[in-house]
Structures are given as structure tokens and as C-alpha cells.
Design a protein around this motif. Sequence first.
Motif, PDB file in Angstrom:
ATOM      1  N   GLY A 156      11.344 -44.854  50.433  1.00 45.85           N
ATOM      2  CA  GLY A 156      10.533 -44.673  49.243  1.00 45.85           C
ATOM      3  C   GLY A 156      10.542 -43.227  48.787  1.00 45.85           C
ATOM      4  O   GLY A 156      10.855 -42.318  49.558  1.00 45.85           O
ATOM      5  N   VAL A 157      10.194 -43.026  47.526  1.00 52.10           N
ATOM      6  CA  VAL A 157      10.089 -41.679  46.963  1.00 52.10           C
ATOM      7  C   VAL A 157       8.772 -41.612  46.210  1.00 52.10           C
ATOM      8  O   VAL A 157       8.470 -42.475  45.374  1.00 52.10           O
ATOM      9  CB  VAL A 157      11.257 -41.354  46.005  1.00 52.10           C
ATOM     10  N   ALA A 158       7.973 -40.602  46.542  1.00 52.62           N
ATOM     11  CA  ALA A 158       6.689 -40.406  45.867  1.00 52.62           C
ATOM     12  C   ALA A 158       6.593 -38.980  45.379  1.00 52.62           C
ATOM     13  O   ALA A 158       7.220 -38.072  45.937  1.00 52.62           O
ATOM     14  CB  ALA A 158       5.539 -40.713  46.819  1.00 52.62           C
ATOM     15  N   LEU A 159       5.792 -38.786  44.326  1.00 51.94           N
ATOM     16  CA  LEU A 159       5.543 -37.443  43.819  1.00 51.94           C
ATOM     17  C   LEU A 159       4.300 -36.893  44.491  1.00 51.94           C
ATOM     18  O   LEU A 159       3.310 -37.607  44.664  1.00 51.94           O
ATOM     19  CB  LEU A 159       5.364 -37.461  42.303  1.00 51.94           C
ATOM     20  N   GLU A 160       4.358 -35.629  44.875  1.00 52.78           N
ATOM     21  CA  GLU A 160       3.251 -34.975  45.558  1.00 52.78           C
ATOM     22  C   GLU A 160       2.069 -34.836  44.606  1.00 52.78           C
ATOM     23  O   GLU A 160       2.235 -34.625  43.422  1.00 52.78           O
ATOM     24  CB  GLU A 160       3.717 -33.599  46.036  1.00 52.78           C
ATOM     25  N   GLY A 161       0.882 -34.958  45.130  1.00 49.88           N
ATOM     26  CA  GLY A 161      -0.319 -34.796  44.317  1.00 49.88           C
ATOM     27  C   GLY A 161      -1.493 -35.464  44.995  1.00 49.88           C
ATOM     28  O   GLY A 161      -1.353 -36.114  46.039  1.00 49.88           O
ATOM     29  N   ASP A 162      -2.678 -35.308  44.411  1.00 45.63           N
ATOM     30  CA  ASP A 162      -3.886 -35.872  45.010  1.00 45.63           C
ATOM     31  C   ASP A 162      -3.782 -37.391  45.156  1.00 45.63           C
ATOM     32  O   ASP A 162      -4.094 -37.943  46.200  1.00 45.63           O
ATOM     33  CB  ASP A 162      -5.114 -35.519  44.169  1.00 45.63           C
ATOM     34  N   ASP A 163      -3.388 -38.061  44.094  1.00 44.42           N
ATOM     35  CA  ASP A 163      -3.271 -39.513  44.143  1.00 44.42           C
ATOM     36  C   ASP A 163      -1.851 -39.944  44.464  1.00 44.42           C
ATOM     37  O   ASP A 163      -1.635 -41.014  44.993  1.00 44.42           O
ATOM     38  CB  ASP A 163      -3.701 -40.135  42.798  1.00 44.42           C
ATOM     39  N   GLY A 164      -0.900 -39.103  44.130  1.00 45.59           N
ATOM     40  CA  GLY A 164       0.493 -39.457  44.345  1.00 45.59           C
ATOM     41  C   GLY A 164       0.923 -40.561  43.396  1.00 45.59           C
ATOM     42  O   GLY A 164       0.107 -41.311  42.876  1.00 45.59           O
ATOM     43  N   ASN A 165       2.193 -40.634  43.142  1.00 46.91           N
ATOM     44  CA  ASN A 165       2.756 -41.694  42.312  1.00 46.91           C
ATOM     45  C   ASN A 165       4.089 -42.093  42.904  1.00 46.91           C
ATOM     46  O   ASN A 165       4.864 -41.244  43.339  1.00 46.91           O
ATOM     47  CB  ASN A 165       2.972 -41.206  40.869  1.00 46.91           C
ATOM     48  N   TRP A 166       4.338 -43.393  42.919  1.00 43.16           N
ATOM     49  CA  TRP A 166       5.636 -43.867  43.387  1.00 43.16           C
ATOM     50  C   TRP A 166       6.694 -43.649  42.322  1.00 43.16           C
ATOM     51  O   TRP A 166       6.493 -43.969  41.162  1.00 43.16           O
ATOM     52  CB  TRP A 166       5.592 -45.366  43.688  1.00 43.16           C
ATOM     53  N   VAL A 167       7.807 -43.102  42.744  1.00 41.87           N
ATOM     54  CA  VAL A 167       9.026 -43.136  41.943  1.00 41.87           C
ATOM     55  C   VAL A 167       9.804 -44.367  42.388  1.00 41.87           C
ATOM     56  O   VAL A 167      10.365 -45.098  41.580  1.00 41.87           O
ATOM     57  CB  VAL A 167       9.862 -41.851  42.154  1.00 41.87           C
ATOM     58  N   LEU A 168       9.760 -44.607  43.690  1.00 42.33           N
ATOM     59  CA  LEU A 168      10.440 -45.756  44.296  1.00 42.33           C
ATOM     60  C   LEU A 168       9.638 -46.183  45.523  1.00 42.33           C
ATOM     61  O   LEU A 168       9.400 -45.363  46.413  1.00 42.33           O
ATOM     62  CB  LEU A 168      11.865 -45.354  44.721  1.00 42.33           C
ATOM     63  N   GLU A 169       9.191 -47.416  45.562  1.00 43.95           N
ATOM     64  CA  GLU A 169       8.460 -47.902  46.729  1.00 43.95           C
ATOM     65  C   GLU A 169       9.436 -48.148  47.875  1.00 43.95           C
ATOM     66  O   GLU A 169      10.558 -48.601  47.660  1.00 43.95           O
ATOM     67  CB  GLU A 169       7.697 -49.177  46.397  1.00 43.95           C
ATOM     68  N   PRO A 170       9.025 -47.871  49.110  1.00 46.21           N
ATOM     69  CA  PRO A 170       9.921 -48.084  50.256  1.00 46.21           C
ATOM     70  C   PRO A 170      10.092 -49.564  50.545  1.00 46.21           C
ATOM     71  O   PRO A 170       9.234 -50.375  50.200  1.00 46.21           O
ATOM     72  CB  PRO A 170       9.182 -47.394  51.416  1.00 46.21           C
ATOM     73  N   ASP A 171      11.206 -49.905  51.176  1.00 50.17           N
ATOM     74  CA  ASP A 171      11.368 -51.273  51.662  1.00 50.17           C
ATOM     75  C   ASP A 171      10.289 -51.541  52.695  1.00 50.17           C
ATOM     76  O   ASP A 171       9.921 -50.651  53.472  1.00 50.17           O
ATOM     77  CB  ASP A 171      12.747 -51.455  52.328  1.00 50.17           C
ATOM     78  N   ALA A 172       9.791 -52.755  52.709  1.00 44.08           N
ATOM     79  CA  ALA A 172       8.804 -53.131  53.720  1.00 44.08           C
ATOM     80  C   ALA A 172       9.450 -53.028  55.096  1.00 44.08           C
ATOM     81  O   ALA A 172      10.601 -53.429  55.283  1.00 44.08           O
ATOM     82  CB  ALA A 172       8.310 -54.555  53.469  1.00 44.08           C
ATOM     83  N   PHE A 173       8.708 -52.479  56.046  1.00 41.98           N
ATOM     84  CA  PHE A 173       9.234 -52.353  57.393  1.00 41.98           C
ATOM     85  C   PHE A 173       8.957 -53.643  58.152  1.00 41.98           C
ATOM     86  O   PHE A 173       7.830 -54.116  58.206  1.00 41.98           O
ATOM     87  CB  PHE A 173       8.594 -51.175  58.127  1.00 41.98           C
ATOM     88  N   VAL A 174      10.003 -54.207  58.709  1.00 43.98           N
ATOM     89  CA  VAL A 174       9.886 -55.439  59.485  1.00 43.98           C
ATOM     90  C   VAL A 174      10.377 -55.151  60.896  1.00 43.98           C
ATOM     91  O   VAL A 174      11.480 -54.634  61.080  1.00 43.98           O
ATOM     92  CB  VAL A 174      10.721 -56.583  58.857  1.00 43.98           C
TER      93      VAL A 174
END
Length: 198
Positions: A156-174
Motif C-alpha cells: 500500500g501507499v499512503a500520504l503522511e499526515g494526521d489522518d493520512g490518505n490512501w494512494v493505494l490500499e495494500p493487498d489484504a494479508f492472508v
Amino acid sequence: MDVAVSSTRQVGLGEETYARHLPGSGVGAVAHYLLDRREHERRQLAELGSLDDLAALDAMLELPEEADISRESVSGRVQRIVARLPESAVSQSEDRLRRLARHPVRVERITVAVRRSWTAALQRVLEFSQFAERVLVCTSSPTHEQVLEASYNGVGVALEGDDGNWVLEPDAFVVQQHSAARWAFAERVYALHLSCSN
């Protein structure tokens, strides 16, 4: 090319989640985990800390959790290793064994902040592929190519910040299989938890 930001689920994991920096040279990583309070309290009462013997963890995986098993039903190697363990890890009688120890934490996510090098951060987060969901945290929007590279690797890729925002959600870990290496990683994180709590 602009990269879209999504928000189908929160970046944060919740109030019950702890975070600890993982030691290592170069790019830093953070483990986000849930503490198994029952196992933690049991270990505290028994004065049993983290378990770091990979062979012992592997041997304990041969035993069902909290169920008696005949000593003869496991190999001689497992019997010899288990015989060295404290009673608070494996309860033992003359002919029966019972595994008491279990994972003390459940690692939910590994995050790595992208500071100087995208490549170095990606390589670092990929070291944890068999343990948890993985996320790169960026101070600015990544390129389209970087997002594609992360997507290919299930990161996954997220933007840094208080709430953060997804650029790309990570694959679910199984969890593909319960392995000694995975248990050892949980114990490593638990050791960090204990060192920061004391």
C-alpha cells in the motif's frame, strides 16, 4: 501524471494498536500490532518473556494449542526440544504434552516512511512480506510508476499526515501457513513491547 487518492478505509488501525520501531540499519520500519492480553498476562504471571529459540518455536508448532497430546505421537527431536522448555511454555507429564504458549502479538501492518529513496524504502518493506500487510508512507505524491511498482508487490501507499490518505490500499494479508519464522517475528515484536513497557 496525478495520482488519485482514495479513502475507502481509514489508514489508521485503531486505538488498541501499538507501534514499535524495528531495529535495523538503513531505512526504518514500524510494526503495528495488537497485544494478545490473555497471553501477555499469562506470561507475566509465569515470568516468561519473549521466546527467541527458532527450533523451540518450530517444535511447539507440532503440538496443538491448549490440547493434550501423547508424547509418543511426536518425533524424538520434538520431544527432546520440548523437554528443555519451561512448564509455562509447554505443560509436560510422563506421557502427555500440552502447548500453552501462543503468539503474544498479532502484527497487523509494517510501515516504512519514504524519505530519500523510494527503492530503498520499497526493498525494506518487502523484507516483511510473510509477516503482515505492508505500507509505504510518502511525504508527497508518488509517481504513477511508483504506484504501479507498489501495486505489483501488494504494498500500500499512503500520504503522511494526521489522518493520512490512501494512494493505494495494500493487498489484504492472508496467513498461508503458520511457520516458526512468523512466530519468531511476533516474539521479536513482543520483546520490543516488553522493553518499552518496562
